[in-house]
Design an enzyme around this catalytic site. Sequence first.
Site: not given
Ligand SMILES: NC(=O)C1=CN([C@@H]2O[C@H](COP(=O)(O)OP(=O)(O)OC[C@H]3O[C@@H](n4cnc5c(N)ncnc54)[C@H](OP(=O)(O)O)[C@@H]3O)[C@@H](O)[C@H]2O)C=CC1
Ligand SMILES: CC(C)(CO)C(=O)C(=O)O
Length: 335
Positions: A8, A12, A206
């Site tokens: 979350a 997510g 990407k």
């Molecule tokens: N944010 C962005 O702008 C972008 C992200 N991405 C990709 O998307 C993916 C997700 O990134 P992002 O949403 O930013 O990451 P976050 O760190 O914000 O979210 C990951 C979540 O997963 C939770 N988590 C990890 N392990 C567990 C577990 N065992 N059980 C339950 N929850 C768990 C974490 O909780 P906790 O707080 O407890 O660690 C955290 O809330 C990554 O691969 C990232 O590279 C791609 C494009 C853009």
């Molecule tokens: C920079 C961005 C949002 C898009 O390229 C990304 O994927 C990241 O921050 O990991």
Amino acid sequence: MSIAIVGAGAIGGYLGVRLAEAGEDVTFIARSNAAAIQADGMRLIEEDGTEIHSKSVKATRSMQEAGVHEVVLLTVKAHQVGPIAADLKHLIGPDTVVVTMQNGIPWWYFMGGHGGEYAGTRLESADPGGLIADNLDPKHVIGSVVYPATVLSDPGTVKVIEGNRFGLGELDGSKSERVLALSQRLAKAGFRAPVTSDIRAEIWLKLWGNLSFNPISALTHATLEDICRFPDTRAIAAEMMREAEVIANKLGVTFRLGIDKRIAGAEKVGPHKTSMLQDVEAGRPIELEALVGSVIELGRLTGTPTPHIDTVFALMRLLAQSLERAQGRLAIQGA
Ligand SMILES: NC(=O)C1=CN([C@@H]2O[C@H](COP(=O)(O)OP(=O)(O)OC[C@H]3O[C@@H](n4cnc5c(N)ncnc54)[C@H](OP(=O)(O)O)[C@@H]3O)[C@@H](O)[C@H]2O)C=CC1
Ligand SMILES: CC(C)(CO)C(=O)C(=O)O
């Protein structure tokens, strides 16, 4: 549609709030922010500042308690998938679709109908020890490319920086009923979710940005816009992309954009800190292996030199080690 969102966090939360508001039955498998979501749902601050407060989302820490769902959106970081892989079985029934939403080369890259000389090859950088492939059958998987930029600003609150596109694709390239249905559900929730017949090509496009801008930003603490506008870092990013392009070409992937256009696209995102820089600043582990190590591993596999990527990777490994040491010291001080 019953949708379990594992993780979350920034991505997510974005998906979960919008899907729940569009009428889907959303359950987060959460960790640090589980209590906040259970107490008061999840909030989303859209690009234009509009706030959406979803009280209908559910949260649990236990996949066993959550049970089987029609769709599982896997939105933890790439290095967090292995440790939860064995538990995912609680969410997955015979027809469950699992959407992998991590940046980087996915653990299933050579699986699910890839064919050719590397068919079935497991990449250690994407799936250390084979934990994921041992526990998750690729037949459940739909690949995805996450384009938006979002941040978890508080437990239970996600802020959208920009974007709403989540590319989708079956691993075998087919336009199956299940991928089209998922695309429609995402569209109903206000996302753009085009279905591609070549998800690996989208992933590379990407990844071009992530493999270069993310580590450069983590090393320099600069935003995307600044990296693209500063001639020396722009040139390093372009060299890294050129090396990756040779590898991708050898694997049969061509890029539908040129490097200059890809860099221009990143520049347009603006003064945004990449997720890797955000992780460095917050003292969290970084997604180095999936984003950079995997490209080096593919370089070795295909006999392609990667001098620029190797250099940046070496600097990042030392940074990651220093951060781990500092975290260890902090943990001891706090004990
Ligand atoms: N944010 C962005 O702008 C972008 C992200 N991405 C990709 O998307 C993916 C997700 O990134 P992002 O949403 O930013 O990451 P976050 O760190 O914000 O979210 C990951 C979540 O997963 C939770 N988590 C990890 N392990 C567990 C577990 N065992 N059980 C339950 N929850 C768990 C974490 O909780 P906790 O707080 O407890 O660690 C955290 O809330 C990554 O691969 C990232 O590279 C791609 C494009 C853009
Ligand atoms: C920079 C961005 C949002 C898009 O390229 C990304 O994927 C990241 O921050 O990991």
